[in-house]
Design a protein around this motif. Structure first.
Motif, PDB file in Angstrom:
ATOM      1  N   VAL A 109      25.638  29.712 -10.995  1.00  0.00           N
ATOM      2  CA  VAL A 109      25.706  30.005 -12.429  1.00  0.00           C
ATOM      3  C   VAL A 109      26.852  30.963 -12.723  1.00  0.00           C
ATOM      4  N   PHE A 110      26.970  32.013 -11.920  1.00  0.00           N
ATOM      5  CA  PHE A 110      28.045  32.986 -12.142  1.00  0.00           C
ATOM      6  C   PHE A 110      29.398  32.321 -12.010  1.00  0.00           C
ATOM      7  N   ASN A 111      29.611  31.581 -10.941  1.00  0.00           N
ATOM      8  CA  ASN A 111      30.912  30.968 -10.686  1.00  0.00           C
ATOM      9  C   ASN A 111      31.267  29.907 -11.717  1.00  0.00           C
ATOM     10  N   TYR A 112      30.302  29.066 -12.070  1.00  0.00           N
ATOM     11  CA  TYR A 112      30.611  27.966 -12.991  1.00  0.00           C
ATOM     12  C   TYR A 112      30.927  28.474 -14.399  1.00  0.00           C
ATOM     13  N   LEU A 113      30.120  29.383 -14.909  1.00  0.00           N
ATOM     14  CA  LEU A 113      30.375  29.901 -16.258  1.00  0.00           C
ATOM     15  C   LEU A 113      31.709  30.636 -16.322  1.00  0.00           C
ATOM     16  N   ALA A 114      32.038  31.378 -15.278  1.00  0.00           N
ATOM     17  CA  ALA A 114      33.320  32.092 -15.254  1.00  0.00           C
ATOM     18  C   ALA A 114      34.489  31.114 -15.178  1.00  0.00           C
ATOM     19  N   ASP A 115      34.327  30.039 -14.401  1.00  0.00           N
ATOM     20  CA  ASP A 115      35.384  29.038 -14.283  1.00  0.00           C
ATOM     21  C   ASP A 115      35.614  28.300 -15.596  1.00  0.00           C
ATOM     22  N   VAL A 116      34.522  27.967 -16.286  1.00  0.00           N
ATOM     23  CA  VAL A 116      34.616  27.147 -17.490  1.00  0.00           C
ATOM     24  C   VAL A 116      35.104  27.938 -18.690  1.00  0.00           C
ATOM     25  N   TYR A 117      34.628  29.191 -18.834  1.00  0.00           N
ATOM     26  CA  TYR A 117      34.892  29.921 -20.069  1.00  0.00           C
ATOM     27  C   TYR A 117      35.995  30.969 -19.964  1.00  0.00           C
ATOM     28  N   HIS A 118      36.477  31.245 -18.765  1.00  0.00           N
ATOM     29  CA  HIS A 118      37.625  32.126 -18.563  1.00  0.00           C
ATOM     30  C   HIS A 118      37.528  33.384 -19.419  1.00  0.00           C
ATOM     31  N   ARG A 119      38.370  33.508 -20.457  1.00  0.00           N
ATOM     32  CA  ARG A 119      38.406  34.766 -21.205  1.00  0.00           C
ATOM     33  C   ARG A 119      37.146  34.997 -22.031  1.00  0.00           C
ATOM     34  N   TYR A 120      36.312  33.959 -22.208  1.00  0.00           N
ATOM     35  CA  TYR A 120      35.033  34.124 -22.893  1.00  0.00           C
ATOM     36  C   TYR A 120      33.879  34.269 -21.893  1.00  0.00           C
ATOM     37  N   ALA A 121      34.212  34.346 -20.621  1.00  0.00           N
ATOM     38  CA  ALA A 121      33.172  34.328 -19.591  1.00  0.00           C
ATOM     39  C   ALA A 121      32.254  35.536 -19.670  1.00  0.00           C
ATOM     40  N   SER A 122      32.778  36.685 -20.091  1.00  0.00           N
ATOM     41  CA  SER A 122      31.929  37.875 -20.159  1.00  0.00           C
ATOM     42  C   SER A 122      30.767  37.652 -21.121  1.00  0.00           C
ATOM     43  N   SER A 123      31.016  36.952 -22.242  1.00  0.00           N
ATOM     44  CA  SER A 123      29.945  36.667 -23.198  1.00  0.00           C
ATOM     45  C   SER A 123      28.963  35.655 -22.627  1.00  0.00           C
ATOM     46  N   ALA A 124      29.483  34.616 -21.971  1.00  0.00           N
ATOM     47  CA  ALA A 124      28.603  33.611 -21.369  1.00  0.00           C
ATOM     48  C   ALA A 124      27.729  34.230 -20.283  1.00  0.00           C
ATOM     49  N   LEU A 125      28.319  35.100 -19.461  1.00  0.00           N
ATOM     50  CA  LEU A 125      27.574  35.736 -18.379  1.00  0.00           C
ATOM     51  C   LEU A 125      26.593  36.781 -18.911  1.00  0.00           C
ATOM     52  N   ALA A 126      26.988  37.484 -19.971  1.00  0.00           N
ATOM     53  CA  ALA A 126      26.078  38.463 -20.577  1.00  0.00           C
ATOM     54  C   ALA A 126      24.845  37.770 -21.136  1.00  0.00           C
ATOM     55  N   CYS A 127      25.053  36.567 -21.676  1.00  0.00           N
ATOM     56  CA  CYS A 127      23.939  35.800 -22.237  1.00  0.00           C
ATOM     57  C   CYS A 127      22.937  35.422 -21.152  1.00  0.00           C
ATOM     58  N   GLN A 128      23.437  34.846 -20.058  1.00  0.00           N
ATOM     59  CA  GLN A 128      22.508  34.436 -18.999  1.00  0.00           C
ATOM     60  C   GLN A 128      21.871  35.647 -18.315  1.00  0.00           C
ATOM     61  N   SER A 129      22.608  36.762 -18.240  1.00  0.00           N
ATOM     62  CA  SER A 129      22.039  37.966 -17.642  1.00  0.00           C
ATOM     63  C   SER A 129      20.887  38.502 -18.485  1.00  0.00           C
ATOM     64  N   PHE A 130      21.070  38.505 -19.805  1.00  0.00           N
ATOM     65  CA  PHE A 130      20.011  38.970 -20.703  1.00  0.00           C
ATOM     66  C   PHE A 130      18.776  38.084 -20.567  1.00  0.00           C
ATOM     67  N   CYS A 131      18.977  36.758 -20.639  1.00  0.00           N
ATOM     68  CA  CYS A 131      17.846  35.826 -20.529  1.00  0.00           C
ATOM     69  C   CYS A 131      17.162  35.963 -19.169  1.00  0.00           C
ATOM     70  N   ARG A 132      17.970  36.097 -18.132  1.00  0.00           N
ATOM     71  CA  ARG A 132      17.450  36.188 -16.767  1.00  0.00           C
ATOM     72  C   ARG A 132      16.539  37.402 -16.598  1.00  0.00           C
ATOM     73  N   ASN A 133      16.957  38.538 -17.084  1.00  0.00           N
ATOM     74  CA  ASN A 133      16.175  39.756 -16.882  1.00  0.00           C
ATOM     75  C   ASN A 133      14.970  39.848 -17.805  1.00  0.00           C
ATOM     76  N   ILE A 134      15.091  39.294 -19.013  1.00  0.00           N
ATOM     77  CA  ILE A 134      13.926  39.278 -19.897  1.00  0.00           C
ATOM     78  C   ILE A 134      12.828  38.403 -19.312  1.00  0.00           C
ATOM     79  N   LEU A 135      13.193  37.207 -18.828  1.00  0.00           N
ATOM     80  CA  LEU A 135      12.182  36.334 -18.235  1.00  0.00           C
ATOM     81  C   LEU A 135      11.663  36.926 -16.920  1.00  0.00           C
ATOM     82  N   GLY A 136      12.544  37.625 -16.198  1.00  0.00           N
ATOM     83  CA  GLY A 136      12.101  38.311 -14.989  1.00  0.00           C
ATOM     84  C   GLY A 136      11.043  39.360 -15.288  1.00  0.00           C
ATOM     85  N   GLY A 137      11.112  39.971 -16.473  1.00  0.00           N
ATOM     86  CA  GLY A 137      10.111  40.960 -16.865  1.00  0.00           C
ATOM     87  C   GLY A 137       8.836  40.337 -17.397  1.00  0.00           C
TER      88      GLY A 137
END
Length: 540
Positions: free
Chosen positions: A454-482
């Protein structure tokens, strides 16, 4: 080689390479041509400063000392290694703090007379703090650099752990756990950006695998090591020993951890050069010359286009969720990663329940079960490092497009549902305890592959927008983890261990379709995405 370096797998907002490519931005207050002032003197000519800019003086010979402003890509390997080791230790300690809490369930539930579901709120509040903190602190790293935010987060982490050790109430523990998660989050999640600051894309796979292993293995080490302590020392030492190690780590970071963000280093370098040139002109103006010579001044592209902190916070809080709602790739990858993370944190509650019920394990033995998580992660790390090397050797063009990185994930992600079915149907006492432990290790290998893919693919696809794409999955990941720990024990008790684990395995099996769809249809899906297609056109 240059093209490969530009195709970074990290958030390009975080990348100092992005700054160096913007050479057309003029300083907002000056034109590139000399302008005459009212006294007949010419104003300086501003140029964009990069790490490759040839300066009008020899560094350290007749100019200012600029050795602290070298591009992190050009740092000596020893300095890079120190930076990476400290960062991975920070990640390990952050994950360790999550897992260590779960093993305290028996003594603290008795102390505060709370149910297992209520006690699990301590893990939930940790995850909520972990999910929300980067939304506010990450923009500060863009303005002020990694180091101050790193040290501030570490200090918050340190103080909150002291709060956990000294609190005498369950409510106080929940509050302290929230701030432990908030401090641990930025202390750990910024590490991906740090690695991208110092390693080019073609050298980043091994550091990223080690970083990912620190995040996942730390979660298993927490309950494993603390399980040996619970019955031997007072429960507060579960937190005090972390405080001691964290304090030592913080001292090492203050001394050894250097700023890695390229835009910040360039900005500091430009300031020092301009001050030096200003002092030269001041000396010339007091000499016999009636007209001081005009020298070039330097500005940094990132400074010229930098937004205010308020605007950065607005973007940090809104853009990730726009991606979640408008980009199908981000939505399904976030769902996939979030489910895997939910299973990871669910194990912190479920494994002690299963092995105490079916195998009569003590707390110490329950903690030892988590060694299977660690072993699974370590095996997955070795595979992830060597499989990419083999791919480059035998199929060098395989990794030329983002979907090429998903071939391994398509196969390895299936280990998560296989491991869940394996664990559920062999958890009974008639099976040796090692059999379900092997299933846990298998599932962890699947979780690791999902996290990395997930980290590698989103960073590869979105390049300069990758921080937003990764922040989104990180937020969802940790909320569901809780969320998962809140119902996991109830679900396993009411459905039964095999059925509950099979239900999770079935969902995991459905989600393994995600990488397969992208392998075969990824290019068409990206072409229909406004953001991904724009990035694709820029990087062709």
């Amino acid at each position: 080689m240059a093209n490969r370096q530009e195709r970074s797998r990290s958030p390009s907002v975080e990348s100092n390479r992005e700054i160096e490519s913007i050479h057309s931005i003029r300083h907002p207050a000056h034109d590139d041509h000399r302008v005459h002032g009212g006294d007949g003197q010419e104003s300086p000519r501003y140029e964009i400063l990069t790490f490759e800019t040839i300066l009008p003086f020899r560094d350290q010979a007749d100019g200012p000392n600029l050795k602290n402003y070298v591009s992190p890509f050009k740092w000596p390997q020893t300095r890079k290694l120190i930076c990476m080791v400290l960062s991975c230790v920070a990640t390990f300690l952050a994950a360790y703090s999550a897992g260590s809490y779960s093993i305290l369930a028996e003594p603290l539930q008795a102390k505060w007379n709370v149910s297992s579901t209520a006690y699990a709120l301590g893990l939930t509040t940790w995850c909520v703090g972990f999910a929300c903190s980067p939304m506010f602190l990450a923009p500060l790293s863009e303005l002020n650099g990694r180091r101050p935010v790193f040290l501030f987060s570490g200090f918050m982490f340190f103080v909150a752990q002291i709060g956990c050790a000294v609190t005498d109430s369950f409510a106080g523990m929940l509050v302290a756990r929230f701030f432990v998660g908030a401090g641990a989050s930025t202390f750990a999640t910024m590490v991906g950006g740090v690695i991208s600051d110092v390693y080019h894309a073609e050298h980043r796979n091994a550091p990223m695998a080690i970083y990912s292993a620190s995040a996942l293995a730390g979660t298993g080490f927490g309950p494993m090591l603390c399980g040996f302590m619970v019955e031997r020392v007072h429960w507060t030492w579960i937190f005090w020993h972390q405080i001691i190690v964290l304090g030592i780590t913080m001292v090492a970071m203050v001394i050894l951890f250097k700023e890695t963000r390229g835009s910040v280093l360039l900005s500091r370098k430009a300031t020092k050069i301009n001050k030096y040139l200003d002092s030269l002109e001041a000396q010339e103006s007091t000499s016999e010359k009636t007209q001081p010579s005009t020298s070039t001044r330097y500005t940094v592209a990132a400074d010229a286009s930098r937004h205010s902190l308020a605007h950065l916070l607005y973007l940090s809080l809104t853009t990730p969720f726009k991606f979640l709602l408008t980009e199908p790739v981000v939505f399904f990858f976030s769902l996939w990663a979030a489910f895997a993370w939910g299973v990871l944190y669910m194990q912190l509650n479920v494994l002690p329940l299963v092995f105490s019920t079916n195998h009569n394990f003590t707390i110490e033995e329950q903690g030892a079960v988590f060694a299977s998580l660690i072993i699974g992660v370590l095996i997955a790390v070795v595979l992830s490092i060597y499989q990419e090397k083999l791919a480059k050797r035998w199929r060098p063009k395989l990794l030329d497009n983002p979907e090429g990185r998903l071939y391994f994930a398509c196969l390895e992600a299936a280990l998560l549902p296989i491991g869940l079915f394996w664990f559920g149907w062999t958890s009974y006492g008639r099976f040796h305890w090692i059999v379900p432990c092997l299933g846990i290790g298998c599932a962890m290998m699947g979780i690791f592959s999902i996290y990395l893919a997930v980290f590698n693919y989103l960073a590869d696809v979105y390049h300069r927008y990758a921080s937003s794409a990764l922040a989104c999955q990180s937020f969802c990941r940790n909320i569901l983890g809780g969320v998962f720990p809140l119902f996991s024990q109830i679900m396993f008790r009411r459905l039964g261990f095999p059925a509950a684990s099979s239900l999770l395995g079935g969902v995991a099996a459905l989600l393994t379709v995600v990488p397969w769809v992208l392998v075969f249809k990824g290019e068409k899906i990206r072409a229909r995405s406004k953001v991904a297609s724009e990035v694709m056109n820029v990087h062709r």
